[in-house]
Design an enzyme around this catalytic site. Structure first.
Site, mmCIF file in Angstrom:
data_model
loop_
_atom_site.group_PDB
_atom_site.id
_atom_site.type_symbol
_atom_site.label_atom_id
_atom_site.label_comp_id
_atom_site.label_asym_id
_atom_site.label_seq_id
_atom_site.Cartn_x
_atom_site.Cartn_y
_atom_site.Cartn_z
ATOM 1 C CB ALA A 38 41.224 23.399 44.421
ATOM 2 N N GLY A 77 46.710 23.182 45.495
ATOM 3 C CA GLY A 77 46.132 22.279 45.138
ATOM 4 C C GLY A 77 46.628 21.380 43.058
ATOM 5 C CD GLU A 82 46.447 26.116 48.788
ATOM 6 O OE1 GLU A 82 47.591 26.439 48.763
ATOM 7 O OE2 GLU A 82 46.404 25.425 48.359
ATOM 8 C CD GLU A 121 47.512 21.604 49.317
ATOM 9 O OE1 GLU A 121 46.700 21.744 47.624
ATOM 10 O OE2 GLU A 121 47.184 21.257 49.784
HETATM 11 N N1 DAK Z 1 40.529 28.591 39.388
HETATM 12 C C1 DAK Z 1 39.941 29.138 38.753
HETATM 13 N N2 DAK Z 1 40.225 29.668 37.725
HETATM 14 C C2 DAK Z 1 42.088 29.360 37.064
HETATM 15 C C3 DAK Z 1 42.372 28.963 37.742
HETATM 16 C C4 DAK Z 1 41.814 28.723 39.731
HETATM 17 N N3 DAK Z 1 43.087 28.464 40.578
HETATM 18 N N4 DAK Z 1 43.570 29.787 38.298
HETATM 19 C C5 DAK Z 1 43.682 30.018 36.649
HETATM 20 N N5 DAK Z 1 41.995 30.400 36.648
HETATM 21 C C6 DAK Z 1 41.753 30.520 35.520
HETATM 22 C C7 DAK Z 1 41.120 32.372 35.302
HETATM 23 O O1 DAK Z 1 40.092 32.568 36.015
HETATM 24 C C8 DAK Z 1 41.289 32.300 33.646
HETATM 25 O O2 DAK Z 1 39.961 32.310 33.091
HETATM 26 P P1 DAK Z 1 39.118 32.738 32.787
HETATM 27 O O3 DAK Z 1 38.766 34.992 32.951
HETATM 28 O O4 DAK Z 1 40.439 33.260 31.012
HETATM 29 O O5 DAK Z 1 37.746 32.239 31.805
HETATM 30 C C9 DAK Z 1 42.343 31.626 32.850
HETATM 31 O O6 DAK Z 1 42.365 30.254 34.350
HETATM 32 C C10 DAK Z 1 44.165 32.006 33.010
HETATM 33 O O7 DAK Z 1 44.232 32.650 33.932
HETATM 34 P P2 DAK Z 1 44.331 34.772 34.191
HETATM 35 O O8 DAK Z 1 44.048 35.317 33.087
HETATM 36 O O9 DAK Z 1 44.404 34.685 35.601
HETATM 37 O O10 DAK Z 1 46.257 34.390 33.759
HETATM 38 P P3 DAK Z 1 47.260 34.754 34.158
HETATM 39 O O11 DAK Z 1 48.524 34.516 33.651
HETATM 40 O O12 DAK Z 1 47.363 36.279 34.140
HETATM 41 O O13 DAK Z 1 47.583 34.615 35.688
HETATM 42 C C11 DAK Z 1 48.375 32.828 37.325
HETATM 43 C C12 DAK Z 1 47.853 33.541 36.278
HETATM 44 C C13 DAK Z 1 47.992 31.110 38.025
HETATM 45 C C14 DAK Z 1 49.119 33.199 38.567
HETATM 46 C C15 DAK Z 1 46.505 32.929 38.055
HETATM 47 O O14 DAK Z 1 45.440 32.757 37.091
HETATM 48 C C16 DAK Z 1 45.678 32.526 39.175
HETATM 49 O O15 DAK Z 1 46.683 33.301 40.331
HETATM 50 N N6 DAK Z 1 45.159 31.508 40.013
HETATM 51 C C17 DAK Z 1 45.061 31.699 41.178
HETATM 52 C C18 DAK Z 1 45.959 30.878 41.542
HETATM 53 C C19 DAK Z 1 46.127 30.201 42.958
HETATM 54 O O16 DAK Z 1 45.828 31.229 43.617
HETATM 55 N N7 DAK Z 1 45.875 28.667 42.724
HETATM 56 C C20 DAK Z 1 45.459 27.866 44.791
HETATM 57 C C21 DAK Z 1 44.091 27.926 44.576
HETATM 58 S S1 DAK Z 1 43.446 26.871 46.015
HETATM 59 C C22 DAK Z 1 40.893 23.003 51.199
HETATM 60 C C23 DAK Z 1 40.881 22.768 49.848
HETATM 61 C C24 DAK Z 1 41.231 23.382 49.343
HETATM 62 C C25 DAK Z 1 42.286 23.966 48.852
HETATM 63 C C26 DAK Z 1 42.646 24.419 49.844
HETATM 64 C C27 DAK Z 1 41.290 23.840 51.279
HETATM 65 N N8 DAK Z 1 40.234 22.859 52.630
HETATM 66 C C28 DAK Z 1 39.027 22.409 52.580
HETATM 67 C C29 DAK Z 1 40.311 23.524 53.655
HETATM 68 C C30 DAK Z 1 42.697 23.951 48.197
HETATM 69 C C31 DAK Z 1 43.244 25.466 47.253
HETATM 70 C C32 DAK Z 1 43.619 26.310 45.822
HETATM 71 O O17 DAK Z 1 44.299 25.447 45.482
#
Ligand code: DAK
Length: 254
Positions: free
Chosen positions: A65, A110, A133, A113
């Site tokens: 997400a 997400g 998360e 998921e």
């Molecule tokens: N959200 C927004 N932008 C994202 C993103 C994300 N999840 N993942 C990557 N990006 C963006 C980065 O900000 C970057 O944008 P710019 O800076 O270029 O504008 C671009 O994609 C490239 O990413 P990186 O520069 O970070 O690329 P790297 O190769 O260095 O790293 C990475 C890749 C996948 C390891 C890293 O981007 C990363 O760790 N991303 C986040 C992964 C993550 O934590 N995903 C889980 C998100 S939380 C809920 C409702 C929903 C949810 C939970 C609870 N409730 C209501 C209880 C859902 C939660 C999630 O999914």
């Protein structure tokens, strides 16, 4: 038709791509809205037999997400966002057609998921999986705490859910999180090959089998077996059952 989702119909096999490659296909409100529209259209389309979901670009399936969009949410808004995500994942799960996730890169939060809401997962050797998360101070919210243990068992699911560890495709195969791992360049071809096998089988029979597999696991065994009996019976009112069985009988006479 949509900004953040691409849909292509290749002779009855729909390829749905999440299309925000610059943000590694992270799910923001626009993607969720486009997805709801697109999934509604797919569900009603009699010319789509199988669906393949993948991510645009060569780096990511869906990196979760959108963190930028979630960061300022309050508790009420967070709950609403979670419910919307759950609704979209359930729409994927409930599509009448079988759905294959072709995981081409990051499937995080997400994104994982979304992959586990599909009927099966084929992964590129480059794919990475995880539920990060808790590291962000939140619980998984798009069904991960519930679908992951049902898919891979409670121990392994809790390991991934509590540690936020990111695992590679090979480990995901060992965990039972994915069904096949292939070279990146073979991913779509492999997914198309699996889709074509399903397409060749009786469409009604495949869709009924999906319903039994999906509904049955939630129900007590006696109820689930009754679903199966009803679905089995329904198949005997189709042309495909008569023709395919007759073809088998004719072939054996030669
Ligand atoms: N959200 C927004 N932008 C994202 C993103 C994300 N999840 N993942 C990557 N990006 C963006 C980065 O900000 C970057 O944008 P710019 O800076 O270029 O504008 C671009 O994609 C490239 O990413 P990186 O520069 O970070 O690329 P790297 O190769 O260095 O790293 C990475 C890749 C996948 C390891 C890293 O981007 C990363 O760790 N991303 C986040 C992964 C993550 O934590 N995903 C889980 C998100 S939380 C809920 C409702 C929903 C949810 C939970 C609870 N409730 C209501 C209880 C859902 C939660 C999630 O999914």
């Amino acid at each position: 038709m949509w900004n953040t989702v691409l849909l292509e119909n290749k002779e009855g096999i729909a390829i749905l791509k999440i299309n925000r490659p610059k943000a590694l296909n992270a799910l923001n409100a626009e993607v969720m809205s486009d997805l709801q529209d697109c999934l509604t259209k797919i569900a009603a389309d009699a010319f789509i037999d199988v669906v393949i979901i993948t991510g645009e670009g060569d780096r990511s399936f869906v990196a979760g997400a959108d963190i930028g969009q979630m960061q300022p949410l309050n508790a009420e808004e967070g709950a609403a966002w979670g419910r919307l995500g759950q609704k979209v994942m359930t729409m994927i799960e409930n599509l009448p057609q079988p759905v294959i996730a072709a995981v081409n890169g990051f499937a995080l939060g997400g994104g994982n998921e979304m992959a586990i809401a599909c009927d099966m997962r084929i992964a590129s050797e480059k794919a990475k999986f995880g539920q990060p998360e808790v590291g962000l101070g939140i619980t998984p919210g798009f069904g991960g705490t519930q679908r992951l243990p049902r898919l891979i068992g409670p121990g392994r699911a809790r390991y991934l859910l509590y540690t936020a560890e990111i695992i590679d495709a090979q480990k995901a195969l060992e965990f039972g999180l994915v069904d096949m791992v292939v070279a990146p360049e073979a991913l779509m071809e492999t997914a198309m090959g699996v889709a074509k096998k399903m397409q060749k089988a009786g469409k009604f029979a495949v869709q009924q089998t999906k319903q039994c597999a999906l509904r049955g696991v939630e129900a007590p065994l006696t109820t689930a077996l009754e679903f199966e009996a009803q679905a089995f019976g329904l198949c005997f009112s189709t042309e495909a059952q008569k023709t395919n069985m007759q073809n088998f009988l004719n072939k054996n006479k030669k």
